[in-house]
Design an enzyme around this catalytic site. Structure first.
Site, PDB file in Angstrom:
ATOM      1  N   ALA A 283       1.153  -1.313   0.249  1.00 40.72           N
ATOM      2  CA  ALA A 283      -0.140  -0.333   0.002  1.00 40.72           C
ATOM      3  C   ALA A 283       0.734   1.578   0.000  1.00 40.72           C
ATOM      4  O   ALA A 283       0.467   2.156  -0.752  1.00 40.72           O
ATOM      5  CB  ALA A 283      -0.661   0.015   1.293  1.00 40.72           C
ATOM      6  N   GLU A 287       4.976   2.476  -6.403  1.00 41.08           N
ATOM      7  CA  GLU A 287       5.491   1.984  -7.781  1.00 41.08           C
ATOM      8  C   GLU A 287       5.004   2.772  -9.361  1.00 41.08           C
ATOM      9  O   GLU A 287       5.269   2.065 -10.181  1.00 41.08           O
ATOM     10  CB  GLU A 287       5.133   0.592  -7.833  1.00 41.08           C
ATOM     11  CG  GLU A 287       3.368   0.221  -7.678  1.00 41.08           C
ATOM     12  CD  GLU A 287       3.547  -0.118  -8.943  1.00 41.08           C
ATOM     13  OE1 GLU A 287       1.707  -0.310  -9.197  1.00 41.08           O
ATOM     14  OE2 GLU A 287       4.374  -0.684  -9.823  1.00 41.08           O
ATOM     15  N   ASP A 329      15.111  33.563 -34.525  1.00 42.60           N
ATOM     16  CA  ASP A 329      14.904  33.980 -35.843  1.00 42.60           C
ATOM     17  C   ASP A 329      14.277  34.938 -36.452  1.00 42.60           C
ATOM     18  O   ASP A 329      13.014  34.253 -36.311  1.00 42.60           O
ATOM     19  CB  ASP A 329      15.480  32.919 -37.037  1.00 42.60           C
ATOM     20  CG  ASP A 329      17.236  32.455 -36.388  1.00 42.60           C
ATOM     21  OD1 ASP A 329      18.072  33.269 -36.199  1.00 42.60           O
ATOM     22  OD2 ASP A 329      17.328  31.266 -36.035  1.00 42.60           O
ATOM     23  N   ASP A 604      20.225  27.637 -36.950  1.00 44.57           N
ATOM     24  CA  ASP A 604      19.845  26.403 -38.333  1.00 44.57           C
ATOM     25  C   ASP A 604      21.281  26.093 -38.328  1.00 44.57           C
ATOM     26  O   ASP A 604      21.716  25.409 -39.476  1.00 44.57           O
ATOM     27  CB  ASP A 604      18.600  26.915 -39.142  1.00 44.57           C
ATOM     28  CG  ASP A 604      19.831  28.495 -39.689  1.00 44.57           C
ATOM     29  OD1 ASP A 604      20.346  29.144 -39.212  1.00 44.57           O
ATOM     30  OD2 ASP A 604      18.249  29.196 -40.246  1.00 44.57           O
ATOM     31  N   ASP A 608      25.527  28.385 -35.112  1.00 47.49           N
ATOM     32  CA  ASP A 608      24.584  28.365 -33.860  1.00 47.49           C
ATOM     33  C   ASP A 608      24.443  27.352 -33.136  1.00 47.49           C
ATOM     34  O   ASP A 608      24.015  27.642 -31.798  1.00 47.49           O
ATOM     35  CB  ASP A 608      22.891  28.027 -34.562  1.00 47.49           C
ATOM     36  CG  ASP A 608      22.706  29.542 -35.217  1.00 47.49           C
ATOM     37  OD1 ASP A 608      23.070  30.730 -35.318  1.00 47.49           O
ATOM     38  OD2 ASP A 608      22.251  29.060 -35.920  1.00 47.49           O
ATOM     39  N   ASP A 703      -3.522   2.164 -12.093  1.00 49.88           N
ATOM     40  CA  ASP A 703      -2.309   2.132 -12.723  1.00 49.88           C
ATOM     41  C   ASP A 703      -2.837   1.898 -13.925  1.00 49.88           C
ATOM     42  O   ASP A 703      -2.179   3.231 -14.665  1.00 49.88           O
ATOM     43  CB  ASP A 703      -1.438   0.643 -13.078  1.00 49.88           C
ATOM     44  CG  ASP A 703      -0.270   0.016 -12.294  1.00 49.88           C
ATOM     45  OD1 ASP A 703      -0.374   1.186 -11.161  1.00 49.88           O
ATOM     46  OD2 ASP A 703       0.103  -0.147 -12.338  1.00 49.88           O
TER      47      ASP A 703
END
Length: 861
Positions: A283, A287, A329, A604, A608, A703
């Site tokens: 409990a 997990e 840019d 680009d 850079d 889960d």
């Protein structure tokens, strides 16, 4: 004298020699994709082995062993736990498959892009789709996707240190006639190898080996592999799980001892105590946390990729929600990068030609030379948008002249450099000896080449400013000639040039940008434009897109003259940086970081990369960006559109919000589970309420709720109307933890009331357990519903589509009905039948347990 390489400009020669798409598809099918062996998805056996290492699995096995030791009457419990083990393995397989599928899709996107010649056309394709026999054009900044022989080159050099360890670039020289090697000690044809980097020039290459057949594949290295990374959030959660697991196991041992000693010290008491201790540890153990983060980050990256943004590094997803500055840019990101020539200005007579006028059928004679040399300074089959615009206007308005005759060939190119933003092409006719040099570039650089006097430069600057104020990108054009056998100098600055005039190119703003800029401002994101254009051009574009303070500009020379302290002081008020070179982006990023900003930077080019690395979120251009920039970046903008960046920020905030919701739910739901598991130990006259089988059943709800419902939850209203979160904000802040624990505590209190009522009404031990368990399941479902949003009520969220909610609710309701009504299942769960009044009480308990939180939402709104 420099080498006289032919220009890779006559692309038409190679277009007709490329493969057809049909041939390429057949070779891809026969030889496989161009990829190296890399990390693959786990197979079934590996997943089972991983599950067997999990604490929850080990505790289930331990519980099964205890049940077997307790005698044949408990073997049903043991076999049912083993059945749950099989079910858990099944769920884990599905989760692994979904995660691997998302990561595989991202890996496919991360493949380097290659420019190949197929069916007589240039096509940019993923590197994975390159096949043997493909003709490719490689240019500076490209990562070579496959082994290939060089068929034609122009100043081509590559970094082969990945394979050879040599730090110096290796030159590759080949012509249309006789390919030859220029390598120390090499006599073979000039080859380029998969994984190497083009550091200079360009070349046409023919692929000879792909995938594992490349030299890199033979060595067994793996590059450009997208793999899950351990993020700061995962490390923070991992530490929390470790602490809680340690506490759970310690408490388990203490409770086993306490239970055994206080219940008569008999074998049966110790067996029950062991079951109670294991149930408590199960409990307490959260997990689900690792599951939440793994799935949310993997699917978050996949969802962001659907917005045309590729996630190369998982921590970027966490950082997106905290970004408060976007440095972008101008060209191609804020604008469409589809340029057209708008104006021509003649230096000779000061005349201005408006190319946008609809009545033009030919170009006035006074502009012929300007256009001719602008085209000669470009590639014959251009890829650059500005050169395409020059060619298009020439084909439309300029009759064929001797300078554009196809018999002319390019002897040499003086490339663009950091010191001189201009390039020159040297041309010669096949039967001639005189050479013609055409230059184009930044107007000040062309003026420097022409050695203009100060008064001429002043006249030029006035015209450049006037054109730039209209939002035009301005280029200067010049010409030079060399007669006879005069030797070409090593530097273009040594040539004598004549200034011809200016070309003004228009690049329309992307239609999505103004709205995206407005959304950034609502979200507390500051946008900074960085461009190599003139200040007037940048200010014009800034006004079009709605950038704040469009009149405040810092230029590259001004930035170079500032020290770091002055730049840090001014950078808070200026949103436009013009006439910048790539190296100055790094200073801008560091100055912003020094003021405590969380910076996202686009880039680009090869230069850079340092700025992309230094920024908190580096964003490379996927369409026009180099592979070097892509590798240095955290995100890759697949369509180069600024609106996609804003969309990624929106998704980043949604993902972070949903992670918080899922973890808040997990913390809340574990409180009543732990409380019910410990209740019988604290009260000596109380039987065990929750056995391991009950906790496993609850985990089978928790889960999928975490990994499916909350991951798919749409964004909250107004997600982009709030400021970015602080980078110092922790996922597990005291306020969130307090609210989550309060939710769980109220549920536990309500369950204690159900427990008291059941005993007060004289129900049997198994009936009380059944009532408490049913109420717990109902409360669990209401916790899911209420934690879908901490702003909207359950009624409001039910109107928001999330199909996973209804699948989970329907599945849980069905299983709970079967467990409570089927006699065999009741026996396995240690239940007795419940009356209708009991079921109504369980439903009311679920509603009451979250009513206070729903009321709090209304009050807070």
């Amino acid at each position: 004298m420099p080498s006289l390489n032919r220009e890779i400009a006559d692309i038409s020669h190679w277009l007709q020699k490329g493969l057809s798409e049909k041939e390429a598809a057949a070779r891809l099918q026969a030889e496989g994709a161009n990829e190296l062996p890399s990390s693959r998805g786990h197979n079934l056996l590996e997943i089972i082995l991983e599950v067997m290492k999990e604490p929850m699995f080990l505790m289930l096995v331990a519980c099964g062993g205890v049940y077997f030791l307790m005698g044949r009457e408990h073997w049903g419990d043991a076999f049912m736990l083993l059945g749950f083990v099989v079910l858990i393995i099944g769920i884990t397989v599905v989760q692994e498959w979904r995660t691997d599928k998302a990561l595989t899709a991202l890996k496919d996107l991360s493949s380097p892009r290659s420019l190949v010649f197929r069916d007589g056309q240039q096509s940019r394709i993923p590197g994975m789709a390159v096949v043997r026999g493909d003709l490719m054009l490689i240019v500076e900044g490209d990562r070579v996707p496959a082994d290939a022989v060089v068929r034609q080159s122009l100043n081509l050099a590559l970094d082969e240190s990945l394979l050879t360890g040599e730090a110096l670039p290796v030159r590759k020289t080949a012509t249309l006639d006789t390919p030859q090697a220029v390598r120390p000690g090499g006599e073979d044809l000039p080859f380029v190898y998969s994984g190497t980097l083009v550091t200079q020039g360009q070349g046409v290459v023919e692929v000879v080996a792909t995938g594992i057949r490349t030299e890199l594949g033979k060595i067994g290295k793996s590059l450009l592999e997208l793999a899950p990374e351990t993020t700061p959030l995962q490390r923070e959660t991992g530490r929390l799980v470790t602490v809680m697991a340690t506490v759970g196991l310690t408490l388990c041992a203490m409770l086993v001892i306490a239970y055994g000693l206080t219940r008569g010290n008999s074998v049966a008491a110790w067996q029950e105590g062991l079951l109670a201790g294991i149930a408590t540890a199960m409990a307490i153990l959260p997990e689900e946390f690792p599951v939440i983060l793994t799935i949310f980050l993997a699917f978050g990256a996949w969802r962001i990729s659907q917005n045309r943004v590729l996630t190369r590094r998982m921590p970027a997803i966490e950082t997106l929600g905290a970004a408060n500055v976007l440095c972008v840019d101008k060209t191609g990101t804020l604008t469409q990068n589809r340029m057209t020539v708008s104006q021509l200005w003649s230096w000779q007579n000061g005349a201005l030609f408006d190319a946008n006028a609809s009545d033009h059928t030919s170009l006035p004679e006074s502009f012929h030379t300007l256009m001719e040399y602008g085209i000669l300074a470009s590639k014959r089959e251009p890829f650059d948008p500005m050169e395409k615009a020059l060619k298009d206007l020439g084909e439309a308005l300029l009759v064929k002249t001797e300078h554009l005759h196809p018999d002319w060939q390019m002897l040499h190119e003086y490339p663009l450099s950091q010191k001189l933003l201009a390039l020159s092409h040297v041309w010669i006719a096949k039967k001639g000896t005189d050479r013609v040099i055409a230059a184009k570039g930044a107007p000040e650089a062309i003026a420097d080449l022409c050695h203009l006097p100060l008064e001429a430069i002043s006249r030029l600057e006035q015209q450049v400013t006037a054109m730039a104020a209209q939002g035009l990108r301005v280029l200067g054009v010049a010409k030079s000639t060399l007669t006879g056998d005069t030797t070409l100098p090593s530097d273009q600055h040594s040539l004598t040039f004549d200034f011809l005039g200016l070309v003004g190119l228009a690049d329309p703003v992307r239609p999505t940008v103004p709205a995206a800029i407005a959304e950034c401002y609502r979200a507390g994101l500051r946008v900074i434009m960085i461009t190599g254009d003139y200040p007037a051009t940048a200010s014009n574009i800034a006004r079009q897109i709605g950038l704040t303070s469009p009149g405040e500009v810092i230029t590259g020379p001004e930035l170079a003259a500032m020290d770091d302290a002055e730049l840090t002081a001014r950078i808070g008020q200026v949103n436009i940086f013009a006439r910048m070179v790539p190296e100055q982006k790094l200073r801008i990023v560091n100055a912003l970081k020094a003021t405590g900003q969380v910076v996202a930077m686009t880039g680009d080019g090869v230069n850079d990369a340092p700025a992309l690395k230094s920024s908190h979120i580096g964003i490379a251009m996927g369409g026009r960006g180099t592979d070097v920039a892509r590798e240095a970046a955290d995100l890759v903008l697949l369509d180069d559109d600024f609106a996609s960046i804003v969309g990624a920020v929106r998704l980043g905030r949604r993902i972070y919000d949903n992670i918080k919701k899922a973890i808040a739910y997990v913390l809340a739901v574990h409180v009543p589970i732990v409380g019910l598991a410990m209740t019988p130990i604290l009260l000596l006259d109380m039987p065990l309420l929750l056995l391991p089988v009950h906790i496993v059943f609850l985990e089978l709800i928790i889960d999928p709720a975490c990994s499916i419902i909350f991951e798919a939850e749409p964004e909250e209203p107004g997600i982009m109307d709030r400021p970015p979160r602080s980078p110092d904000e922790h996922l597990f802040d005291l306020k969130s933890i307090g609210l989550s624990l309060s939710q769980g505590a109220v549920v536990l209190g309500v369950l204690w009331v159900i427990l008291w009522l059941g005993r007060d009404w004289g129900h049997s031990e198994n009936a009380v357990r059944a009532g408490v368990f049913a109420a717990m399941v109902v409360a669990n479902l209401f916790l899911i519903l209420t934690n879908r949003s901490w702003m909207r009520t359950i009624v409001a969220t039910l109107k928001v589509p999330n199909p996973a909610v209804w699948w989970i609710v329907a599945g849980v309701a069905l299983f709970l009905t079967l467990v409570l009504s089927v006699p065999e299942l009741r026996t396995l769960f240690h239940f007795d039948p419940l009356h209708q009044l009991d079921l109504v009480a369980c439903l009311i308990a679920g509603v009451v347990s979250i009513s206070w939180f729903e009321a709090l939402k209304v009050i807070r709104r």
